[in-house]
Design a protein around this motif. Structure first.
Motif, PDB file in Angstrom:
ATOM      1  N   HIS A 102     -17.341  34.107  28.057  1.00  0.00           N
ATOM      2  CA  HIS A 102     -17.002  33.658  29.405  1.00  0.00           C
ATOM      3  C   HIS A 102     -16.997  34.839  30.381  1.00  0.00           C
ATOM      4  CE1 HIS A 102     -14.011  31.507  32.276  1.00  0.00           C
ATOM      5  NE2 HIS A 102     -15.222  31.042  32.477  1.00  0.00           N
ATOM      6  N   ALA A 103     -16.443  35.978  29.948  1.00  0.00           N
ATOM      7  CA  ALA A 103     -16.422  37.168  30.802  1.00  0.00           C
ATOM      8  C   ALA A 103     -17.827  37.640  31.127  1.00  0.00           C
ATOM      9  CB  ALA A 103     -15.636  38.281  30.107  1.00  0.00           C
ATOM     10  N   ASP A 104     -18.727  37.518  30.177  1.00  0.00           N
ATOM     11  CA  ASP A 104     -20.128  37.886  30.394  1.00  0.00           C
ATOM     12  C   ASP A 104     -20.751  36.985  31.461  1.00  0.00           C
ATOM     13  OD1 ASP A 104     -22.437  39.392  29.853  1.00  0.00           O
ATOM     14  OD2 ASP A 104     -23.137  37.959  28.352  1.00  0.00           O
ATOM     15  N   GLU A 105     -20.480  35.690  31.366  1.00  0.00           N
ATOM     16  CA  GLU A 105     -21.021  34.739  32.338  1.00  0.00           C
ATOM     17  C   GLU A 105     -20.429  34.972  33.732  1.00  0.00           C
ATOM     18  OE1 GLU A 105     -19.890  31.068  30.617  1.00  0.00           O
ATOM     19  OE2 GLU A 105     -21.310  31.177  28.934  1.00  0.00           O
ATOM     20  N   LEU A 106     -19.141  35.351  33.785  1.00  0.00           N
ATOM     21  CA  LEU A 106     -18.459  35.536  35.070  1.00  0.00           C
ATOM     22  C   LEU A 106     -18.850  36.833  35.763  1.00  0.00           C
ATOM     23  CD1 LEU A 106     -14.859  34.371  34.078  1.00  0.00           C
ATOM     24  CD2 LEU A 106     -16.445  33.159  35.593  1.00  0.00           C
ATOM     25  N   GLY A 107     -19.432  37.766  35.040  1.00  0.00           N
ATOM     26  CA  GLY A 107     -19.870  39.008  35.647  1.00  0.00           C
ATOM     27  C   GLY A 107     -18.886  40.157  35.547  1.00  0.00           C
ATOM     28  N   PHE A 108     -17.857  40.070  34.677  1.00  0.00           N
ATOM     29  CA  PHE A 108     -16.970  41.202  34.489  1.00  0.00           C
ATOM     30  C   PHE A 108     -17.756  42.416  33.993  1.00  0.00           C
ATOM     31  CE2 PHE A 108     -13.652  37.942  34.467  1.00  0.00           C
ATOM     32  CZ  PHE A 108     -12.662  38.576  35.204  1.00  0.00           C
ATOM     33  N   HIS A 109     -17.258  43.611  34.333  1.00  0.00           N
ATOM     34  CA  HIS A 109     -17.967  44.840  33.991  1.00  0.00           C
ATOM     35  C   HIS A 109     -17.829  45.184  32.511  1.00  0.00           C
ATOM     36  CE1 HIS A 109     -19.895  48.661  34.572  1.00  0.00           C
ATOM     37  NE2 HIS A 109     -18.829  49.333  34.178  1.00  0.00           N
ATOM     38  N   ARG A 110     -16.591  45.111  31.992  1.00  0.00           N
ATOM     39  CA  ARG A 110     -16.335  45.436  30.585  1.00  0.00           C
ATOM     40  C   ARG A 110     -15.457  44.365  29.943  1.00  0.00           C
ATOM     41  NH1 ARG A 110     -17.309  51.122  31.034  1.00  0.00           N
ATOM     42  NH2 ARG A 110     -16.531  51.859  33.040  1.00  0.00           N
ATOM     43  N   PHE A 111     -15.535  44.319  28.627  1.00  0.00           N
ATOM     44  CA  PHE A 111     -14.629  43.497  27.826  1.00  0.00           C
ATOM     45  C   PHE A 111     -14.226  44.343  26.628  1.00  0.00           C
ATOM     46  CE2 PHE A 111     -13.417  40.437  24.589  1.00  0.00           C
ATOM     47  CZ  PHE A 111     -12.690  39.499  25.300  1.00  0.00           C
ATOM     48  N   TRP A 112     -12.941  44.699  26.583  1.00  0.00           N
ATOM     49  CA  TRP A 112     -12.465  45.584  25.524  1.00  0.00           C
ATOM     50  C   TRP A 112     -11.531  44.852  24.575  1.00  0.00           C
ATOM     51  CZ3 TRP A 112     -11.039  51.180  27.477  1.00  0.00           C
ATOM     52  CH2 TRP A 112     -12.214  51.812  27.906  1.00  0.00           C
ATOM     53  N   THR A 113     -11.491  45.322  23.329  1.00  0.00           N
ATOM     54  CA  THR A 113     -10.594  44.777  22.314  1.00  0.00           C
ATOM     55  C   THR A 113      -9.662  45.885  21.826  1.00  0.00           C
ATOM     56  OG1 THR A 113     -12.208  45.243  20.557  1.00  0.00           O
ATOM     57  CG2 THR A 113     -12.296  43.069  21.593  1.00  0.00           C
ATOM     58  N   ALA A 114      -8.567  45.487  21.181  1.00  0.00           N
ATOM     59  CA  ALA A 114      -7.494  46.425  20.867  1.00  0.00           C
ATOM     60  C   ALA A 114      -7.333  46.625  19.367  1.00  0.00           C
ATOM     61  CB  ALA A 114      -6.180  45.933  21.469  1.00  0.00           C
ATOM     62  N   GLU A 115      -6.601  47.690  19.027  1.00  0.00           N
ATOM     63  CA  GLU A 115      -6.270  47.992  17.637  1.00  0.00           C
ATOM     64  C   GLU A 115      -4.756  47.946  17.450  1.00  0.00           C
ATOM     65  OE1 GLU A 115      -6.196  51.738  14.502  1.00  0.00           O
ATOM     66  OE2 GLU A 115      -7.695  51.752  16.100  1.00  0.00           O
ATOM     67  N   HIS A 116      -4.308  46.981  16.677  1.00  0.00           N
ATOM     68  CA  HIS A 116      -2.895  46.895  16.286  1.00  0.00           C
ATOM     69  C   HIS A 116      -2.854  46.536  14.809  1.00  0.00           C
ATOM     70  CE1 HIS A 116      -1.227  47.039  20.394  1.00  0.00           C
ATOM     71  NE2 HIS A 116      -2.329  46.388  20.736  1.00  0.00           N
ATOM     72  N   HIS A 117      -1.861  47.037  14.104  1.00  0.00           N
ATOM     73  CA  HIS A 117      -1.797  46.831  12.658  1.00  0.00           C
ATOM     74  C   HIS A 117      -0.493  46.153  12.257  1.00  0.00           C
ATOM     75  CE1 HIS A 117      -5.416  49.219  11.977  1.00  0.00           C
ATOM     76  NE2 HIS A 117      -4.933  50.071  12.868  1.00  0.00           N
ATOM     77  N   ALA A 118      -0.621  45.099  11.442  1.00  0.00           N
ATOM     78  CA  ALA A 118       0.529  44.389  10.872  1.00  0.00           C
ATOM     79  C   ALA A 118       1.466  43.857  11.947  1.00  0.00           C
ATOM     80  CB  ALA A 118       1.286  45.296   9.888  1.00  0.00           C
ATOM     81  N   VAL A 119       0.900  43.414  13.064  1.00  0.00           N
ATOM     82  CA  VAL A 119       1.675  42.800  14.140  1.00  0.00           C
ATOM     83  C   VAL A 119       1.390  41.299  14.121  1.00  0.00           C
ATOM     84  CG1 VAL A 119       2.099  42.729  16.620  1.00  0.00           C
ATOM     85  CG2 VAL A 119       1.564  44.912  15.519  1.00  0.00           C
ATOM     86  N   PRO A 120       2.383  40.452  13.848  1.00  0.00           N
ATOM     87  CA  PRO A 120       2.106  39.016  13.726  1.00  0.00           C
ATOM     88  C   PRO A 120       1.552  38.371  14.982  1.00  0.00           C
ATOM     89  CG  PRO A 120       4.470  39.453  13.732  1.00  0.00           C
ATOM     90  CD  PRO A 120       3.792  40.763  13.590  1.00  0.00           C
ATOM     91  N   GLY A 121       1.803  38.961  16.145  1.00  0.00           N
ATOM     92  CA  GLY A 121       1.321  38.381  17.391  1.00  0.00           C
ATOM     93  C   GLY A 121      -0.068  38.819  17.792  1.00  0.00           C
ATOM     94  N   ILE A 122      -0.687  39.711  17.017  1.00  0.00           N
ATOM     95  CA  ILE A 122      -1.998  40.247  17.380  1.00  0.00           C
ATOM     96  C   ILE A 122      -2.890  40.242  16.135  1.00  0.00           C
ATOM     97  CG2 ILE A 122      -3.251  42.268  18.215  1.00  0.00           C
ATOM     98  CD1 ILE A 122      -0.768  43.000  19.829  1.00  0.00           C
ATOM     99  N   ALA A 123      -4.044  39.593  16.241  1.00  0.00           N
ATOM    100  CA  ALA A 123      -4.903  39.425  15.073  1.00  0.00           C
ATOM    101  C   ALA A 123      -5.917  40.546  14.885  1.00  0.00           C
ATOM    102  CB  ALA A 123      -5.653  38.080  15.167  1.00  0.00           C
ATOM    103  N   SER A 124      -6.078  41.396  15.883  1.00  0.00           N
ATOM    104  CA  SER A 124      -7.138  42.402  15.839  1.00  0.00           C
ATOM    105  C   SER A 124      -6.615  43.757  15.381  1.00  0.00           C
ATOM    106  CB  SER A 124      -7.785  42.560  17.223  1.00  0.00           C
ATOM    107  OG  SER A 124      -8.631  43.693  17.249  1.00  0.00           O
ATOM    108  N   GLY A 125      -7.134  44.225  14.247  1.00  0.00           N
ATOM    109  CA  GLY A 125      -6.842  45.572  13.789  1.00  0.00           C
ATOM    110  C   GLY A 125      -8.076  46.447  13.766  1.00  0.00           C
ATOM    111  N   SER A 126      -9.226  45.896  14.149  1.00  0.00           N
ATOM    112  CA  SER A 126     -10.480  46.645  14.028  1.00  0.00           C
ATOM    113  C   SER A 126     -11.380  46.398  15.237  1.00  0.00           C
ATOM    114  CB  SER A 126     -11.221  46.239  12.746  1.00  0.00           C
ATOM    115  OG  SER A 126     -12.445  46.934  12.633  1.00  0.00           O
ATOM    116  N   PRO A 127     -11.230  47.178  16.297  1.00  0.00           N
ATOM    117  CA  PRO A 127     -12.106  47.006  17.460  1.00  0.00           C
ATOM    118  C   PRO A 127     -13.600  47.087  17.142  1.00  0.00           C
ATOM    119  CG  PRO A 127     -10.254  48.395  18.050  1.00  0.00           C
ATOM    120  CD  PRO A 127     -10.173  48.181  16.558  1.00  0.00           C
ATOM    121  N   PRO A 128     -14.067  48.018  16.299  1.00  0.00           N
ATOM    122  CA  PRO A 128     -15.519  48.058  16.048  1.00  0.00           C
ATOM    123  C   PRO A 128     -16.089  46.743  15.503  1.00  0.00           C
ATOM    124  CG  PRO A 128     -14.500  50.074  15.257  1.00  0.00           C
ATOM    125  CD  PRO A 128     -13.381  49.139  15.620  1.00  0.00           C
TER     126      PRO A 128
END
Length: 333
Positions: free
Chosen positions: A39-65
């Motif tokens: 959706h961000a790509d379609e809307l024309g945003f410049h960047r879309f970044w993801t995060a690194e967090h470990h063993a946090v129940p509220g965040i599913a991403s531990g591997s940005p690459p």
């Protein structure tokens, strides 16, 4: 104040932390991140970044690459990056090779944002094998990553790439000094830093153009919610505000909960204060008021780019907020 008051040169971007929702499996959060990238790509945003967090129940991403690779396969134009890769958890060679591979597969679309945050709790830090990491270590590892990406390390990072991805420093305090010496752009956030422009002034004054950026470059990251009214936008921020307040008591940053469930709670005064303090560090309201607040923020900080780190329980409402935000300035593209 009209949306046109925002500088046309201002870039708009998104940071998505793959927030989980109560009652949903974590995989749903990851799919939500990828759909939001589309959706961000379609809307024309410049960047879309993801995060690194470990063993946090509220965040599913531990591997940005891994998320960057998945998002790149489902988008066409938008830049994709890490907000960020936490250098205490990785050897510089590994970081360089992962992002060299991403750049090889998706040339000209990859950013490497790095930080120095440790794990959320002591057991997480112990599991990661890192309990201490100072500014000197950041300086050393950042230099090593840069050297590996540019073919100047003690060994040759593979794959060899002609145009290394830009490196951003997620900076607070002395991290800004490290970025200035390295000649790198910075990503900053937090009410204290945004209220006092002096550290950013020092970053600009001491900036040495030895990296890919000939001039200092500041990305300001904060929660930005756009809705039909200030009250509606405020309600959409409640799930995140409650998660932040609750984590101070439980030590666990949990999944987002529905707005109706939060409104039905009886908050203690301390919980209300924590939620209000968190809300005070956000920008929210209708499109016109958000545009005005962003214009004031840019005026105070000299930001070249705004990166909205917003989340809420209702993904459809978040998508509408993203669309309204993208419409505030041509600089989103």
């Amino acid at each position: 104040m009209a949306p046109t008051d925002l500088p046309d040169t201002l870039r708009l971007s998104l940071l998505d932390r793959s927030r989980t929702r109560h009652g949903e499996p974590p995989a749903t959060a990851l799919e939500g991140t990828l759909r939001r990238a589309e959706h961000a790509d379609e809307l024309g945003f410049h960047r879309f970044w993801t995060a690194e967090h470990h063993a946090v129940p509220g965040i599913a991403s531990g591997s940005p690459p891994l998320l960057i690779a998945a998002a790149a396969a489902r988008t066409e134009r938008i830049r994709l990056g890490s907000g960020g890769v936490m250098l205490p958890n990785h050897r510089p060679l590994i970081v360089a090779e992962q992002f060299a591979m991403l750049e090889s597969l998706h040339p000209g679309r990859v950013d490497l944002g790095v930080g120095r945050s440790l794990g959320f709790t002591a057991p997480v830090r112990e599991a990661l094998g890192v309990t201490d990491y100072d500014t000197d270590a950041l300086d050393r590892d950042l230099t090593a990553v840069w050297d590996f990406l540019h073919g100047r390390g003690p060994v040759t990072a593979q794959p060899v790439i002609e145009n290394p991805p830009p490196v951003f420093v997620l900076a607070t305090g002395r991290g800004l000094e490290v970025a200035a010496r390295a000649g790198l752009p910075v990503v900053v956030g937090g009410p204290r830093l945004l209220a006092d422009p002096e550290p950013l002034d020092r970053y600009r004054d001491s900036f040495r153009p030895v990296g890919d950026s000939p001039e200092p470059y500041v990305v300001v990251s904060l929660d930005v919610m756009v809705a039909d009214s200030t009250d509606a936008a405020r309600q959409l921020l409640l799930p995140e505000a409650w998660a932040m307040a609750e984590s101070r008591e439980t030590g666990a940053f949990g999944p987002l909960r529905p707005i109706d469930e939060i409104l039905a709670r009886r908050f203690r005064p301390q919980q209300l204060r924590r939620m209000e303090n968190w809300m005070a560090g956000t920008i929210h309201g209708d499109a016109e008021s958000v545009a005005g607040a962003l214009a004031d923020l840019v005026d105070r900080t000299g930001a070249d780019e705004i990166m909205a780190s917003t989340s809420t329980y209702d993904r459809d409402a978040l998508a509408r907020s993203d669309a309204a935000l993208a419409g505030l300035t041509a600089g989103a593209r």
